[in-house]
Design a protein around this motif. Structure first.
Motif, PDB file in Angstrom:
ATOM      1  N   ALA A  96       0.685  -1.311   0.048  1.00  0.00           N
ATOM      2  CA  ALA A  96      -0.073  -0.017  -0.099  1.00  0.00           C
ATOM      3  C   ALA A  96       0.754   1.239  -0.056  1.00  0.00           C
ATOM      4  CB  ALA A  96      -0.916   0.060   1.320  1.00  0.00           C
ATOM      5  N   ASP A  97       1.929   1.121   0.852  1.00  0.00           N
ATOM      6  CA  ASP A  97       2.911   2.291   0.941  1.00  0.00           C
ATOM      7  C   ASP A  97       3.485   2.611  -0.564  1.00  0.00           C
ATOM      8  OD1 ASP A  97       2.435   2.861   3.610  1.00  0.00           O
ATOM      9  OD2 ASP A  97       4.036   1.883   4.165  1.00  0.00           O
ATOM     10  N   LYS A  98       3.867   1.490  -1.143  1.00  0.00           N
ATOM     11  CA  LYS A  98       4.490   1.600  -2.515  1.00  0.00           C
ATOM     12  C   LYS A  98       3.392   2.162  -3.588  1.00  0.00           C
ATOM     13  CE  LYS A  98       7.818  -2.054  -2.244  1.00  0.00           C
ATOM     14  NZ  LYS A  98       8.347  -3.367  -2.783  1.00  0.00           N
ATOM     15  N   MET A  99       2.292   1.634  -3.340  1.00  0.00           N
ATOM     16  CA  MET A  99       1.104   2.241  -4.351  1.00  0.00           C
ATOM     17  C   MET A  99       0.889   3.726  -4.338  1.00  0.00           C
ATOM     18  SD  MET A  99      -1.465  -0.870  -4.103  1.00  0.00           S
ATOM     19  CE  MET A  99      -2.825  -0.160  -5.152  1.00  0.00           C
ATOM     20  N   VAL A 100       0.770   4.200  -3.220  1.00  0.00           N
ATOM     21  CA  VAL A 100       0.692   5.644  -2.589  1.00  0.00           C
ATOM     22  C   VAL A 100       2.065   6.363  -3.343  1.00  0.00           C
ATOM     23  CG1 VAL A 100       0.382   7.283  -0.845  1.00  0.00           C
ATOM     24  CG2 VAL A 100      -0.970   5.341  -0.972  1.00  0.00           C
ATOM     25  N   ALA A 101       2.981   5.839  -3.081  1.00  0.00           N
ATOM     26  CA  ALA A 101       4.282   6.534  -3.380  1.00  0.00           C
ATOM     27  C   ALA A 101       4.152   6.603  -5.032  1.00  0.00           C
ATOM     28  CB  ALA A 101       5.657   6.044  -2.908  1.00  0.00           C
ATOM     29  N   LEU A 102       3.950   5.673  -5.618  1.00  0.00           N
ATOM     30  CA  LEU A 102       4.003   5.600  -7.251  1.00  0.00           C
ATOM     31  C   LEU A 102       2.876   6.470  -7.760  1.00  0.00           C
ATOM     32  CD1 LEU A 102       4.631   1.882  -7.797  1.00  0.00           C
ATOM     33  CD2 LEU A 102       6.023   3.831  -8.558  1.00  0.00           C
ATOM     34  N   HIS A 103       1.810   6.645  -7.111  1.00  0.00           N
ATOM     35  CA  HIS A 103       0.697   7.333  -7.552  1.00  0.00           C
ATOM     36  C   HIS A 103       1.005   8.975  -7.214  1.00  0.00           C
ATOM     37  CE1 HIS A 103      -3.107   9.604  -6.983  1.00  0.00           C
ATOM     38  NE2 HIS A 103      -3.408   8.819  -8.041  1.00  0.00           N
ATOM     39  N   GLY A 104       1.788   9.258  -6.323  1.00  0.00           N
ATOM     40  CA  GLY A 104       2.171  10.496  -6.104  1.00  0.00           C
ATOM     41  C   GLY A 104       3.120  11.004  -7.139  1.00  0.00           C
ATOM     42  N   MET A 150       3.521   9.686 -10.393  1.00  0.00           N
ATOM     43  CA  MET A 150       2.938   9.947 -11.491  1.00  0.00           C
ATOM     44  C   MET A 150       2.483  11.136 -11.715  1.00  0.00           C
ATOM     45  SD  MET A 150       3.935   7.373 -13.294  1.00  0.00           S
ATOM     46  CE  MET A 150       2.925   7.950 -14.832  1.00  0.00           C
ATOM     47  N   LEU A 151       1.601  11.689 -10.569  1.00  0.00           N
ATOM     48  CA  LEU A 151       0.952  12.595 -10.553  1.00  0.00           C
ATOM     49  C   LEU A 151       1.786  13.945 -10.651  1.00  0.00           C
ATOM     50  CD1 LEU A 151      -1.930  12.593  -7.855  1.00  0.00           C
ATOM     51  CD2 LEU A 151      -1.988  12.699 -10.227  1.00  0.00           C
ATOM     52  N   SER A 152       2.878  14.034 -10.030  1.00  0.00           N
ATOM     53  CA  SER A 152       4.076  14.940 -10.403  1.00  0.00           C
ATOM     54  C   SER A 152       4.646  15.050 -11.511  1.00  0.00           C
ATOM     55  CB  SER A 152       5.246  14.694  -8.873  1.00  0.00           C
ATOM     56  OG  SER A 152       4.918  14.527  -7.626  1.00  0.00           O
ATOM     57  N   LEU A 153       4.888  13.753 -12.129  1.00  0.00           N
ATOM     58  CA  LEU A 153       5.385  13.719 -13.544  1.00  0.00           C
ATOM     59  C   LEU A 153       4.488  14.523 -14.552  1.00  0.00           C
ATOM     60  CD1 LEU A 153       7.087  10.151 -13.590  1.00  0.00           C
ATOM     61  CD2 LEU A 153       8.128  12.443 -13.698  1.00  0.00           C
ATOM     62  N   LEU A 154       3.000  14.226 -14.182  1.00  0.00           N
ATOM     63  CA  LEU A 154       2.168  14.712 -15.081  1.00  0.00           C
ATOM     64  C   LEU A 154       1.966  16.347 -14.917  1.00  0.00           C
ATOM     65  CD1 LEU A 154      -0.653  12.105 -15.027  1.00  0.00           C
ATOM     66  CD2 LEU A 154       0.704  12.640 -16.865  1.00  0.00           C
ATOM     67  N   ARG A 155       2.247  16.815 -13.711  1.00  0.00           N
ATOM     68  CA  ARG A 155       2.120  18.159 -13.261  1.00  0.00           C
ATOM     69  C   ARG A 155       3.260  18.842 -13.994  1.00  0.00           C
ATOM     70  NH1 ARG A 155       0.020  16.670  -7.811  1.00  0.00           N
ATOM     71  NH2 ARG A 155      -2.123  16.862  -8.001  1.00  0.00           N
ATOM     72  N   HIS A 165      -6.776  10.065 -18.578  1.00  0.00           N
ATOM     73  CA  HIS A 165      -5.842   9.290 -17.790  1.00  0.00           C
ATOM     74  C   HIS A 165      -6.299   9.884 -16.356  1.00  0.00           C
ATOM     75  CE1 HIS A 165      -3.862   7.673 -20.817  1.00  0.00           C
ATOM     76  NE2 HIS A 165      -3.569   8.926 -21.400  1.00  0.00           N
ATOM     77  N   GLY A 166      -7.190  10.380 -16.075  1.00  0.00           N
ATOM     78  CA  GLY A 166      -7.807  10.576 -14.530  1.00  0.00           C
ATOM     79  C   GLY A 166      -6.862  11.619 -13.677  1.00  0.00           C
ATOM     80  N   VAL A 167      -6.245  12.463 -14.443  1.00  0.00           N
ATOM     81  CA  VAL A 167      -5.469  13.549 -13.665  1.00  0.00           C
ATOM     82  C   VAL A 167      -6.452  14.684 -13.301  1.00  0.00           C
ATOM     83  CG1 VAL A 167      -3.273  14.895 -13.550  1.00  0.00           C
ATOM     84  CG2 VAL A 167      -3.499  12.463 -14.586  1.00  0.00           C
ATOM     85  N   ALA A 168      -6.548  14.974 -12.181  1.00  0.00           N
ATOM     86  CA  ALA A 168      -7.257  16.104 -11.732  1.00  0.00           C
ATOM     87  C   ALA A 168      -6.307  17.412 -11.562  1.00  0.00           C
ATOM     88  CB  ALA A 168      -7.967  16.096 -10.332  1.00  0.00           C
ATOM     89  N   THR A 169      -6.170  18.189 -12.515  1.00  0.00           N
ATOM     90  CA  THR A 169      -5.445  19.666 -12.530  1.00  0.00           C
ATOM     91  C   THR A 169      -6.225  20.565 -12.996  1.00  0.00           C
ATOM     92  OG1 THR A 169      -4.834  19.348 -14.862  1.00  0.00           O
ATOM     93  CG2 THR A 169      -3.406  18.121 -13.305  1.00  0.00           C
TER      94      THR A 169
END
Length: 156
Positions: A89-97, A99-104, A142-146
């Motif tokens: 779960a920690d890895k999933m949260v870290a990877l999600h964060g 990916m959001l950073s890369l998209l931003r 891709h579901g990115v809320a920006t």
């Protein structure tokens, strides 16, 4: 991608672990209360000579109960720390964060490229708007809320 296949199982394991941890916490708290009561009664018994012989065993039992409660809570904390569902779960949260950073970052870079883009043909605004819309559609797909490129332009 790998962890997303097992999201439901991980969530179920985390819920089960939380229920177990809550039960251990309640049991440890009750044992700690018994320990405190035994300690107070043991100290009180030592002050009265007729029942002073009971005081020492009560103090010893207070120490045993307190130690058992502490050991149970420490063991549960160690199990929680080293459990595989928590690590995934920690890895999933870290990877999600990440990916959001890369998209931003890509959004900021695309805005920087579009901001001062001039074209000799005179239709630079149309091309810029079309590219901005295409980027926004991709982010939404891709579901990115920006805030989108327009939100960045307004903030600049």
């Amino acid at each position: 991608l790998f962890t997303s296949q097992y999201t439901d199982q991980i969530a179920e394991a985390l819920e089960h672990s939380t229920v177990r941890s809550n039960k251990i916490g309640v049991g440890s708290s009750a044992t700690g209360m018994v320990s405190g009561v035994a300690g107070v009664v043991g100290c009180g018994a030592l002050l009265f000579p007729p029942v002073a012989a009971v005081g020492v065993p009560l103090l010893i039992s207070s120490l045993v109960f307190g130690g058992a409660a502490t050991a149970a809570q420490t063991g549960d904390a160690a199990v929680q720390y080293f459990s595989e569902p928590n690590k995934l779960a920690d890895k999933m949260v870290a990877l999600h964060g990440m990916m959001l950073s890369l998209l931003r970052i890509s959004e900021v870079l695309s805005y920087g490229l579009l901001k001062d883009h001039d074209d000799l043909d005179g239709d630079a605004d149309d091309k810029r708007k079309a590219l901005a819309e295409e980027i926004s559609e991709l982010l939404e797909k891709h579901g990115v809320a920006t805030k989108g490129v327009k939100g960045l332009r307004a903030a600049a």
